[in-house]
Write a protein that holds these residues in place. Structure first.
Motif, PDB file in Angstrom:
ATOM      1  N   ALA A 257     -28.529  18.871   1.129  1.00  0.00           N
ATOM      2  CA  ALA A 257     -29.779  18.636   0.404  1.00  0.00           C
ATOM      3  C   ALA A 257     -29.986  17.129   0.336  1.00  0.00           C
ATOM      4  CB  ALA A 257     -29.706  19.234  -0.992  1.00  0.00           C
ATOM      5  N   ALA A 258     -31.232  16.714   0.537  1.00  0.00           N
ATOM      6  CA  ALA A 258     -31.550  15.277   0.518  1.00  0.00           C
ATOM      7  C   ALA A 258     -32.482  14.986  -0.653  1.00  0.00           C
ATOM      8  CB  ALA A 258     -32.212  14.873   1.835  1.00  0.00           C
ATOM      9  N   SER A 259     -32.444  13.742  -1.116  1.00  0.00           N
ATOM     10  CA  SER A 259     -33.227  13.370  -2.294  1.00  0.00           C
ATOM     11  C   SER A 259     -34.720  13.344  -1.990  1.00  0.00           C
ATOM     12  CB  SER A 259     -32.804  11.978  -2.749  1.00  0.00           C
ATOM     13  OG  SER A 259     -33.053  11.045  -1.718  1.00  0.00           O
ATOM     14  N   SER A 260     -35.502  13.664  -3.004  1.00  0.00           N
ATOM     15  CA  SER A 260     -36.943  13.422  -2.904  1.00  0.00           C
ATOM     16  C   SER A 260     -37.346  12.744  -4.213  1.00  0.00           C
ATOM     17  CB  SER A 260     -37.706  14.731  -2.700  1.00  0.00           C
ATOM     18  OG  SER A 260     -37.411  15.617  -3.746  1.00  0.00           O
ATOM     19  N   PRO A 261     -38.444  11.995  -4.207  1.00  0.00           N
ATOM     20  CA  PRO A 261     -38.797  11.187  -5.390  1.00  0.00           C
ATOM     21  C   PRO A 261     -38.821  12.035  -6.666  1.00  0.00           C
ATOM     22  CG  PRO A 261     -40.251  10.657  -3.569  1.00  0.00           C
ATOM     23  CD  PRO A 261     -39.410  11.800  -3.124  1.00  0.00           C
ATOM     24  N   GLY A 262     -38.181  11.502  -7.724  1.00  0.00           N
ATOM     25  CA  GLY A 262     -38.241  12.180  -9.016  1.00  0.00           C
ATOM     26  C   GLY A 262     -37.134  13.185  -9.253  1.00  0.00           C
ATOM     27  N   GLU A 263     -36.296  13.466  -8.242  1.00  0.00           N
ATOM     28  CA  GLU A 263     -35.206  14.427  -8.444  1.00  0.00           C
ATOM     29  C   GLU A 263     -33.919  13.689  -8.812  1.00  0.00           C
ATOM     30  OE1 GLU A 263     -34.980  18.439  -6.440  1.00  0.00           O
ATOM     31  OE2 GLU A 263     -35.740  17.187  -4.819  1.00  0.00           O
ATOM     32  N   ILE A 264     -33.151  14.287  -9.698  1.00  0.00           N
ATOM     33  CA  ILE A 264     -31.895  13.641 -10.102  1.00  0.00           C
ATOM     34  C   ILE A 264     -30.751  14.124  -9.205  1.00  0.00           C
ATOM     35  CG2 ILE A 264     -32.618  13.255 -12.495  1.00  0.00           C
ATOM     36  CD1 ILE A 264     -30.970  15.750 -13.240  1.00  0.00           C
ATOM     37  N   PRO A 265     -29.701  13.297  -9.078  1.00  0.00           N
ATOM     38  CA  PRO A 265     -28.602  13.644  -8.173  1.00  0.00           C
ATOM     39  C   PRO A 265     -27.978  15.010  -8.464  1.00  0.00           C
ATOM     40  CG  PRO A 265     -28.371  11.385  -8.926  1.00  0.00           C
ATOM     41  CD  PRO A 265     -29.522  11.964  -9.674  1.00  0.00           C
ATOM     42  N   GLU A 266     -27.904  15.394  -9.750  1.00  0.00           N
ATOM     43  CA  GLU A 266     -27.292  16.683 -10.103  1.00  0.00           C
ATOM     44  C   GLU A 266     -28.062  17.847  -9.477  1.00  0.00           C
ATOM     45  OE1 GLU A 266     -25.652  13.809 -12.940  1.00  0.00           O
ATOM     46  OE2 GLU A 266     -27.651  14.149 -12.137  1.00  0.00           O
ATOM     47  N   ASP A 267     -29.396  17.744  -9.468  1.00  0.00           N
ATOM     48  CA  ASP A 267     -30.213  18.826  -8.874  1.00  0.00           C
ATOM     49  C   ASP A 267     -29.957  18.945  -7.381  1.00  0.00           C
ATOM     50  OD1 ASP A 267     -31.226  19.258 -11.322  1.00  0.00           O
ATOM     51  OD2 ASP A 267     -33.221  18.425 -10.945  1.00  0.00           O
ATOM     52  N   ILE A 268     -29.866  17.787  -6.721  1.00  0.00           N
ATOM     53  CA  ILE A 268     -29.612  17.773  -5.271  1.00  0.00           C
ATOM     54  C   ILE A 268     -28.269  18.441  -4.983  1.00  0.00           C
ATOM     55  CG2 ILE A 268     -29.168  16.245  -3.286  1.00  0.00           C
ATOM     56  CD1 ILE A 268     -32.060  16.207  -4.178  1.00  0.00           C
ATOM     57  N   ALA A 269     -27.256  18.089  -5.790  1.00  0.00           N
ATOM     58  CA  ALA A 269     -25.914  18.639  -5.587  1.00  0.00           C
ATOM     59  C   ALA A 269     -25.916  20.150  -5.769  1.00  0.00           C
ATOM     60  CB  ALA A 269     -24.942  17.991  -6.557  1.00  0.00           C
ATOM     61  N   LEU A 270     -26.626  20.644  -6.797  1.00  0.00           N
ATOM     62  CA  LEU A 270     -26.651  22.083  -7.045  1.00  0.00           C
ATOM     63  C   LEU A 270     -27.390  22.813  -5.926  1.00  0.00           C
ATOM     64  CD1 LEU A 270     -27.200  22.197 -10.912  1.00  0.00           C
ATOM     65  CD2 LEU A 270     -25.124  22.714  -9.645  1.00  0.00           C
ATOM     66  N   LEU A 271     -28.458  22.198  -5.425  1.00  0.00           N
ATOM     67  CA  LEU A 271     -29.201  22.791  -4.296  1.00  0.00           C
ATOM     68  C   LEU A 271     -28.279  22.984  -3.093  1.00  0.00           C
ATOM     69  CD1 LEU A 271     -32.688  21.017  -4.054  1.00  0.00           C
ATOM     70  CD2 LEU A 271     -32.263  23.464  -4.156  1.00  0.00           C
ATOM     71  N   ALA A 272     -27.547  21.917  -2.753  1.00  0.00           N
ATOM     72  CA  ALA A 272     -26.666  21.960  -1.584  1.00  0.00           C
ATOM     73  C   ALA A 272     -25.539  22.975  -1.794  1.00  0.00           C
ATOM     74  CB  ALA A 272     -26.087  20.578  -1.314  1.00  0.00           C
ATOM     75  N   THR A 273     -24.985  22.991  -3.022  1.00  0.00           N
ATOM     76  CA  THR A 273     -23.846  23.870  -3.303  1.00  0.00           C
ATOM     77  C   THR A 273     -24.260  25.334  -3.234  1.00  0.00           C
ATOM     78  OG1 THR A 273     -23.081  22.147  -4.804  1.00  0.00           O
ATOM     79  CG2 THR A 273     -21.968  24.263  -4.926  1.00  0.00           C
ATOM     80  N   ARG A 274     -25.419  25.647  -3.822  1.00  0.00           N
ATOM     81  CA  ARG A 274     -25.885  27.048  -3.781  1.00  0.00           C
ATOM     82  C   ARG A 274     -26.221  27.462  -2.361  1.00  0.00           C
ATOM     83  NH1 ARG A 274     -29.272  25.860  -9.083  1.00  0.00           N
ATOM     84  NH2 ARG A 274     -27.649  26.301 -10.600  1.00  0.00           N
ATOM     85  N   ALA A 275     -26.779  26.516  -1.587  1.00  0.00           N
ATOM     86  CA  ALA A 275     -27.090  26.823  -0.183  1.00  0.00           C
ATOM     87  C   ALA A 275     -25.806  27.127   0.591  1.00  0.00           C
ATOM     88  CB  ALA A 275     -27.836  25.657   0.452  1.00  0.00           C
ATOM     89  N   LEU A 276     -24.736  26.398   0.267  1.00  0.00           N
ATOM     90  CA  LEU A 276     -23.448  26.633   0.959  1.00  0.00           C
ATOM     91  C   LEU A 276     -22.910  28.026   0.613  1.00  0.00           C
ATOM     92  CD1 LEU A 276     -21.126  25.369   2.692  1.00  0.00           C
ATOM     93  CD2 LEU A 276     -20.001  24.863   0.549  1.00  0.00           C
TER      94      LEU A 276
END
Length: 364
Positions: A257-276
Motif C-alpha cells: 500500500a502506498a501513501s496518498s495525501p491525508g492518510e496516516i501511516p497506520e492506515d497504510i500499514a493496515l491496508l497492506a497487512t489486510r491485503a496480504l
C-alpha cells in the motif's frame, strides 16, 4: 502468409500482454478501437512510451500508430537487449514498464542492462520493491537466476517522481518445466517500509501498526525500515509498505500500500497487512499479481507437462489464457485441487510446454 500471422484485437485493455506475446511469437499484432468512444481518444502517453521502450530493446521492430492514435500495428523484430535507458512518464510507475520487459528479457540477444527513471511506487502497478523481492524469485523457478537483479538507485514518489532503477537480466537458451503443486505453510513474513522526504518515524509507525496484526499469526516477522536521504529520495514526499509471506516450499504471496495525501501511516500499514492476509487466504503457490508471468513461462517451457497450483484466476489472467491460445495455440487444463472440500477454491493449472528456444541468442 501475411494475413495468417497477423492477429487483431480491439480496445485498450491488456495492451501490454498482447505486445509481449507478439514479440515472443514473432506474429504481427494490430490493436484498434483504442478508446475510440472516449472524450480523449487514442493511446495515452504511458502506452506510447511503452511502445517506444519496446522499440529500444528490440531490433527491426516496426510500430505504426494511426493519426488519431486509436489503432496501433506492431511488426516485432528480435529482442536485442544490451544497455538501454528510458525515462518513464509520470502518469504510471516504473512497474508498468518493467512487468512486460521481465517477460521478454531472458530471451534477448545480449543480457539486459535496463535503466528506468520515473515513479518507483504507486497504487496502480507493482512497486519496484515487490518486483525485486517477489517477481524475480518467480523467474528463478524457471532456471533464470545468475546475474538477475534489480537495483533501486533512487526512489521517486508520485507526483514528481525522480526515482531510478537498474534491471539486469541474464539470457537463457530455454526455460525449465515447472512442477509446483505444494503450497506449504507460511513460515515467515518480510517487509520493507520506506519513506522519502517525510519524517523518518513514518516507517516505524507503519511497521508497528503492521506488527500489531501479524504478530497474532506467526513469530518470524522482520519488517525493514528503508529511509532514503538527499538526492536518492526523489522529488516528492511519500511512503509505502510492501509485505511478502514466504511458505515452507518457497511459495510467495505479496501485498503493498502506498501513501496518498491525508492518510496516516497506520492506515497504510493496515491496508497492506489486510491485503496480504487476503492474498494468503486466496491460496495456491503463486499470488494473483504473478499468475500471468508464471503461466507464460510454463507455456515457454520444454516440451513436457508443467503444473502449478494457484487460486482462482483474476480477470486479467483469464484474458491472458485466451490470448495465449490465440498466439501459441496452447490450452491449459484447469482442474480443482480438492473436489471433496467446497471451501477450497484452489485450482491446478497444467499445460504442455512449447519447447520455446531463444533463437536471438544463437544469432549473437
Amino acid at each position: 502468409m501475411e494475413s495468417r500471422s497477423l492477429v487483431n484485437f480491439s480496445g485498450h485493455q491488456y495492451l501490454r500482454q498482447r505486445l509481449v506475446l507478439s514479440i515472443l511469437t514473432g506474429k504481427h499484432v494490430r490493436i484498434d478501437k483504442i478508446r475510440s468512444e472516449d472524450k480523449d481518444p487514442g493511446l495515452r502517453d504511458y502506452e506510447v512510451s511503452l511502445l517506444r521502450l519496446l522499440e529500444k530493446v528490440t531490433n527491426g521492430s516496426v510500430i505504426e500508430i494511426s493519426v488519431t492514435g486509436t489503432a496501433v500495428l506492431l511488426k516485432p523484430g528480435i529482442v536485442s537487449g544490451g544497455p538501454v535507458t528510458h525515462d518513464c512518464p509520470l502518469s504510471r510507475s516504473i512497474g508498468y514498464f518493467l512487468e512486460p520487459l521481465i517477460m521478454i528479457a531472458p530471451f534477448s540477444k545480449k543480457p539486459f542492462q535496463l535503466t528506468l527513471r520515473g515513479i518507483t511506487t504507486d497504487d496502480n502497478d507493482l512497486s519496484v520493491d515487490l518486483i525485486r523481492t517477489v517477481t524475480l524469485p518467480h523467474l528463478q523457478l524457471f532456471g533464470i537466476s545468475d546475474g538477475l537483479e534489480l537495483r533501486i538507485k533512487r526512489r521517486g514518489a508520485p507526483p514528481e517522481g525522480g526515482g531510478e532503477v537498474q534491471f539486469l537480466c541474464p539470457i537463457v537458451k530455454e526455460v525449465k518445466t515447472l512442477n509446483f503443486v505444494d503450497p506449504g505453510k507460511i513460515k515467515r513474513i518480510r517487509g520493507i517500509a520506506h519513506s522519502v522526504r517525510v519524517n523518518p518515524q513514518f516507517s516505524n509507525r507503519m511497521i508497528d501498526a503492521s506488527r500489531s496484526v501479524l504478530n497474532r499469526f506467526i513469530p518470524d516477522i522482520y519488517l525493514y525500515s528503508d529511509v532514503y536521504k538527499g538526492d536518492e529520495s526523489g522529488k516528492s514526499p511519500g511512503y509505502a509498505l510492501s509485505l511478502l509471506a514466504e511458505s515452507t516450499t518457497s511459495a510467495i504471496h505479496c501485498s503493498e500500500a502506498a501513501s496518498s495525501p491525508g492518510e496516516i501511516p497506520e492506515d497504510i500499514a493496515l491496508l497492506a497487512t489486510r491485503a496480504l492476509l487476503s492474498e494468503i487466504r486466496h491460496g495456491g503457490c503463486v499470488d494473483r499479481k504473478h499468475q500471468s508471468l508464471v503461466l507464460l513461462m510454463m507455456v515457454l517451457g520444454s516440451e513436457d507437462i508443467g503444473q502449478c497450483r494457484m487460486g482462482e484466476p483474476s480477470v486479467r489472467t483469464v484474458q491472458f489464457l485466451r490470448d495465449i491460445k490465440i498466439f501459441f495455440g496452447t490450452v491449459f487444463n484447469i482442474t480443482p485441487v480438492d473436489l471433496t472440500d467446497s471451501s477450497n477454491t484452489e485450482l491446478l493449472y497444467s499445460c504442455l510446454g512449447t519447447g520455446y528456444v531463444n533463437v536471438n541468442r544463437s544469432l549473437a
